[in-house]
Scaffold this motif. Structure first.
Motif, PDB file in Angstrom:
ATOM      1  N   ILE A 218       7.153  -9.580   4.526  1.00 36.71           N
ATOM      2  CA  ILE A 218       6.190  -8.117   4.809  1.00 36.71           C
ATOM      3  C   ILE A 218       5.581  -7.728   3.314  1.00 36.71           C
ATOM      4  N   CYS A 219       6.330  -8.224   2.330  1.00 30.07           N
ATOM      5  CA  CYS A 219       5.512  -8.000   1.014  1.00 30.07           C
ATOM      6  C   CYS A 219       4.229  -8.921   0.686  1.00 30.07           C
ATOM      7  N   PRO A 220       3.068  -8.173   0.700  1.00 36.95           N
ATOM      8  CA  PRO A 220       1.675  -9.109   0.462  1.00 36.95           C
ATOM      9  C   PRO A 220       1.877  -9.758  -0.874  1.00 36.95           C
ATOM     10  N   LEU A 221       2.529  -9.103  -1.946  1.00 33.99           N
ATOM     11  CA  LEU A 221       2.478  -9.687  -3.139  1.00 33.99           C
ATOM     12  C   LEU A 221       3.177 -10.959  -3.291  1.00 33.99           C
TER      13      LEU A 221
ATOM     14  N   SER B 190       1.305  -1.872  -4.891  1.00 37.80           N
ATOM     15  CA  SER B 190       0.204  -1.313  -5.663  1.00 37.80           C
ATOM     16  C   SER B 190      -0.452  -2.434  -6.345  1.00 37.80           C
ATOM     17  N   ALA B 191       0.404  -3.522  -6.959  1.00 40.49           N
ATOM     18  CA  ALA B 191      -0.402  -4.286  -7.459  1.00 40.49           C
ATOM     19  C   ALA B 191      -1.245  -5.254  -6.742  1.00 40.49           C
ATOM     20  N   PHE B 192      -0.741  -5.616  -5.590  1.00 42.01           N
ATOM     21  CA  PHE B 192      -1.539  -6.207  -4.598  1.00 42.01           C
ATOM     22  C   PHE B 192      -2.868  -5.631  -4.221  1.00 42.01           C
ATOM     23  N   GLY B 193      -2.709  -4.106  -3.838  1.00 42.47           N
ATOM     24  CA  GLY B 193      -3.807  -3.166  -3.417  1.00 42.47           C
ATOM     25  C   GLY B 193      -4.769  -3.393  -4.792  1.00 42.47           C
ATOM     26  N   ARG B 194      -4.362  -3.307  -5.919  1.00 42.48           N
ATOM     27  CA  ARG B 194      -5.637  -3.223  -6.923  1.00 42.48           C
ATOM     28  C   ARG B 194      -6.357  -4.867  -6.822  1.00 42.48           C
ATOM     29  N   ILE B 195      -5.643  -5.816  -6.743  1.00 43.84           N
ATOM     30  CA  ILE B 195      -6.133  -7.123  -6.734  1.00 43.84           C
ATOM     31  C   ILE B 195      -7.129  -7.175  -5.592  1.00 43.84           C
ATOM     32  N   ALA B 196      -6.651  -7.093  -4.497  1.00 45.63           N
ATOM     33  CA  ALA B 196      -7.278  -6.938  -3.221  1.00 45.63           C
ATOM     34  C   ALA B 196      -8.655  -5.863  -3.289  1.00 45.63           C
ATOM     35  N   GLN B 197      -8.379  -4.796  -3.763  1.00 42.23           N
ATOM     36  CA  GLN B 197      -9.742  -3.920  -3.866  1.00 42.23           C
ATOM     37  C   GLN B 197     -10.667  -4.195  -4.853  1.00 42.23           C
ATOM     38  N   ASN B 198     -10.050  -4.571  -5.990  1.00 42.90           N
ATOM     39  CA  ASN B 198     -11.095  -4.838  -7.218  1.00 42.90           C
ATOM     40  C   ASN B 198     -11.677  -6.271  -7.492  1.00 42.90           C
ATOM     41  N   LEU B 199     -10.898  -7.195  -6.703  1.00 37.10           N
ATOM     42  CA  LEU B 199     -11.256  -8.748  -6.789  1.00 37.10           C
ATOM     43  C   LEU B 199     -11.733  -9.411  -5.419  1.00 37.10           C
ATOM     44  N   PHE B 200     -11.182  -9.040  -4.394  1.00 40.34           N
ATOM     45  CA  PHE B 200     -11.286  -9.792  -2.985  1.00 40.34           C
ATOM     46  C   PHE B 200     -12.297  -8.916  -2.435  1.00 40.34           C
TER      47      PHE B 200
ATOM     48  N   LEU C  67       8.293   0.947  -1.361  1.00 38.66           N
ATOM     49  CA  LEU C  67       7.908   2.061  -2.235  1.00 38.66           C
ATOM     50  C   LEU C  67       7.240   3.010  -1.591  1.00 38.66           C
ATOM     51  N   PRO C  68       5.839   2.548  -0.670  1.00 33.95           N
ATOM     52  CA  PRO C  68       5.097   3.814  -0.266  1.00 33.95           C
ATOM     53  C   PRO C  68       6.134   4.484   0.601  1.00 33.95           C
ATOM     54  N   ALA C  69       7.024   4.154   1.563  1.00 34.55           N
ATOM     55  CA  ALA C  69       7.816   4.858   2.419  1.00 34.55           C
ATOM     56  C   ALA C  69       8.720   5.574   1.790  1.00 34.55           C
ATOM     57  N   ILE C  70       9.372   5.284   0.537  1.00 33.12           N
ATOM     58  CA  ILE C  70      10.028   6.189  -0.413  1.00 33.12           C
ATOM     59  C   ILE C  70       9.432   7.404  -1.056  1.00 33.12           C
ATOM     60  N   LEU C  71       8.272   6.997  -1.235  1.00 25.83           N
ATOM     61  CA  LEU C  71       7.383   8.096  -1.859  1.00 25.83           C
ATOM     62  C   LEU C  71       7.046   9.051  -1.076  1.00 25.83           C
TER      63      LEU C  71
ATOM     64  N   ALA D  34       2.536  12.787  -7.829  1.00 27.53           N
ATOM     65  CA  ALA D  34       4.121  12.551  -7.561  1.00 27.53           C
ATOM     66  C   ALA D  34       4.260  11.394  -6.501  1.00 27.53           C
ATOM     67  N   HIS D  35       3.229  11.112  -5.677  1.00 24.14           N
ATOM     68  CA  HIS D  35       3.320  10.290  -4.348  1.00 24.14           C
ATOM     69  C   HIS D  35       2.566   9.046  -4.461  1.00 24.14           C
ATOM     70  N   CYS D  36       1.426   9.071  -5.101  1.00 27.85           N
ATOM     71  CA  CYS D  36       0.422   8.049  -5.278  1.00 27.85           C
ATOM     72  C   CYS D  36       0.986   6.946  -5.832  1.00 27.85           C
ATOM     73  N   THR D  37       0.762   5.588  -5.218  1.00 28.61           N
ATOM     74  CA  THR D  37       1.113   4.323  -6.062  1.00 28.61           C
ATOM     75  C   THR D  37      -0.022   3.664  -6.463  1.00 28.61           C
ATOM     76  N   GLY D  38      -1.261   4.326  -6.495  1.00 32.37           N
ATOM     77  CA  GLY D  38      -2.415   3.463  -6.899  1.00 32.37           C
ATOM     78  C   GLY D  38      -2.808   2.370  -6.298  1.00 32.37           C
ATOM     79  N   CYS D  39      -2.410   2.282  -5.005  1.00 33.39           N
ATOM     80  CA  CYS D  39      -2.664   1.029  -4.098  1.00 33.39           C
ATOM     81  C   CYS D  39      -4.263   0.795  -4.058  1.00 33.39           C
TER      82      CYS D  39
END
Length: 491
Positions: free
Chosen positions: A70-73, A128-138, A41-45, A341-346
């Motif tokens: 490849i997908c961390p989630l 994006s979901a994995f990024g939020r988990i890693a940044q806010n919890l891990f 998804l980041p590559a598409i955006l 338009a481009h940010c995935t919120g990761c």
């Protein structure tokens, strides 16, 4: 052997991508920052055609290798499922594809993105979901562990570790990360890859492509004894052992079925012919009214661990962020529109920001996307880390020289907050720390040469770095604050 290679590759990718969010030194990003940019998804955006073509070709050749390696989630779900399998083996069974649900979620995801509500849509995006988990919890746990080691090392006169500030985001951001992790953990613990094959929009897109992949797991009906062991091992629940068929749109090429079959009836090889009936099952159009139930917590609570000291000299009131009509976006983001338009919120940019200026937005229109706030620090002109790690192009790569000429906004003096006015004392902090010389101290009363001096801002020189706002001694609100521009300007 194929399964072992897949596990090693997946473990390596998962570890390195996780470290991208945990590493506060910037070392990992210098070597492996590209792993964030090869996410689908980041590559598409980012309109990264090379990466998109690579991932599509990879899927058409090998199947959904992206989802299993490849997908961390996806890998995180496999880890949780593996622990569940230690308690109960052979726990899966075939279930028909819920195509009505998969394509309904994908349609809602696309429509929501196109309508400009990307922050809401990206709640279900895997990276994006994995990024939020890693940044806010891990990340907080990682930093607390580092600070403990730094404390111990200091007691033995070692400087192998150094302490760093631990900042937990708003309660809304934290709650979304917790809810996401709980939902994923429950689904993975009970049913393996349920999320990937029912909710994940990337999984749905790649699943449609993988039906036509060149290499696939194929069941040899002459060798198969209908024991069903392959189906009980399949975490994607896509093997129909009774009919000797595999739903390739849901198969994540984990190779578990190959290792479980002791008759050699399943091989990863070329497959001729069309997709299996299970993969081609039509969607149930009567249930297109599915609504994504993603609990959005719109309340932004008090920030944790606010700085209590000014220069380490005295305990003072914590600084608060003033209300701003327009949020500041980081240098390189070009404009609020480009960011949305481009940010995935990761939140990878939030993870690498050394001064903790970037933080996830709690605004529903830009939910989880980074915005700048200067209570804890300011945007240093010599730092361009966020622009170097963004995988989507929401923050364009810029050099340090380019950054020093980008205007995010300009500072404005707030007379009622200034200590020169309220306490009748000399100050000038904002002028002393302005890196561009945009602030000049002038007489508060031009008719009286002995009057106190107040700041005057040259809007043409100010770049909106926030040094003045951050270092202003006024509390709880600074006497000088940065007003953001809708479109960034260049000096």
């Amino acid at each position: 052997m194929l399964r072992k290679i897949r596990i090693i590759a997946a473990a390596l990718c998962f570890t390195l991508i996780t470290l991208l969010f945990l590493d506060f030194t910037g070392t990992i990003h210098a070597w492996f920052g590209w792993l964030a940019k090869v996410q689908f998804l980041p590559a598409i955006l980012a309109l990264n055609v090379g990466v998109i073509v690579f991932l599509v070709a990879l899927t058409l050749l090998f199947g959904r290798v992206y989802c299993s390696v490849i997908c961390p989630l996806g890998v995180m779900q496999d880890i949780i499922s593996w622990f569940a399998g230690r308690r109960k083996k052979n726990r899966f069974s075939y279930s028909p594809a819920k195509n009505w649900l998969r394509y309904a979620v994908l349609a809602i995801f696309i429509v929501t993105l196109a309508a400009g509500f990307g922050a809401v849509a990206l709640l279900v995006a895997p990276y994006s979901a994995f990024g939020r988990i890693a940044q806010n919890l891990f990340a907080p746990l990682w930093k607390w562990g580092n600070n403990l080691l730094a404390y111990i090392a200091e007691r033995v006169d070692s400087y192998a570790f150094y302490s760093t500030d631990v900042v937990v985001g708003s309660w809304a951001t934290f709650a979304v990360a917790v809810v996401t992790l709980i939902v994923l953990a429950v689904l993975a613990w009970r049913n393996g890859r349920t999320y990937c094959n029912t909710i994940c929009p990337v999984g749905t897109v790649l699943g449609a492509l993988s039906r036509f992949s060149l290499l696939k797991p194929v069941i040899d009906t002459d060798k198969c004894i209908n024991c069903g062991l392959c189906a009980r091992k399949c975490k994607a629940s896509c093997i129909d052992a009774k009919n000797h068929s595999i739903d390739y749109s849901r198969c994540v090429v984990c190779m578990d079925c190959l290792e479980s079959c002791n008759k050699g009836a399943i091989k990863y090889t070329l497959r001729k012919g069309s997709a299996t009936p299970a993969a081609a099952a039509p969607a149930d159009k009567s249930r297109r009214n599915f609504l994504v139930g993603a609990g959005l917590l719109a309340t932004s609570a008090a920030k944790a661990q606010e700085m209590k000291l000014d220069g380490g000299y005295a305990t003072i009131i914590a600084k608060q962020s003033p209300f701003k009509n327009r949020a500041l976006t980081p240098p390189g983001s070009l404009s609020a529109r480009n960011m949305a338009a481009h940010c995935t919120g990761c939140q990878l940019c939030v993870a690498v920001c050394p001064t903790q200026v970037l933080r996830p937005s709690a605004d529903l229109t830009t939910f989880m996307q980074p915005e700048m706030s200067y209570e804890k620090g300011y945007c240093r002109p010599e730092c361009n880390k966020c622009s170097q790690v963004c995988p989507t192009g929401a923050i364009k790569p810029i050099s340090v020289e380019e950054k020093s000429s980008i205007q995010l906004g300009h500072a404005e003096w707030v007379r009622d907050n200034c200590v020169v006015i309220t306490d009748d004392v000399e100050c000038g902090n904002c002028q002393r720390h302005c890196p561009t010389g945009a602030i000049t101290m002038i007489l508060s009363d031009y008719r009286d040469t002995k009057s106190r001096k107040i700041p005057s801002v040259n809007k043409h020189l100010c770049i909106g770095c926030g040094a003045c706002e951050n270092l202003c001694p006024a509390r709880p609100f600074s006497a000088i604050r940065v007003k953001g521009y809708k479109n960034h300007r260049t000096i």
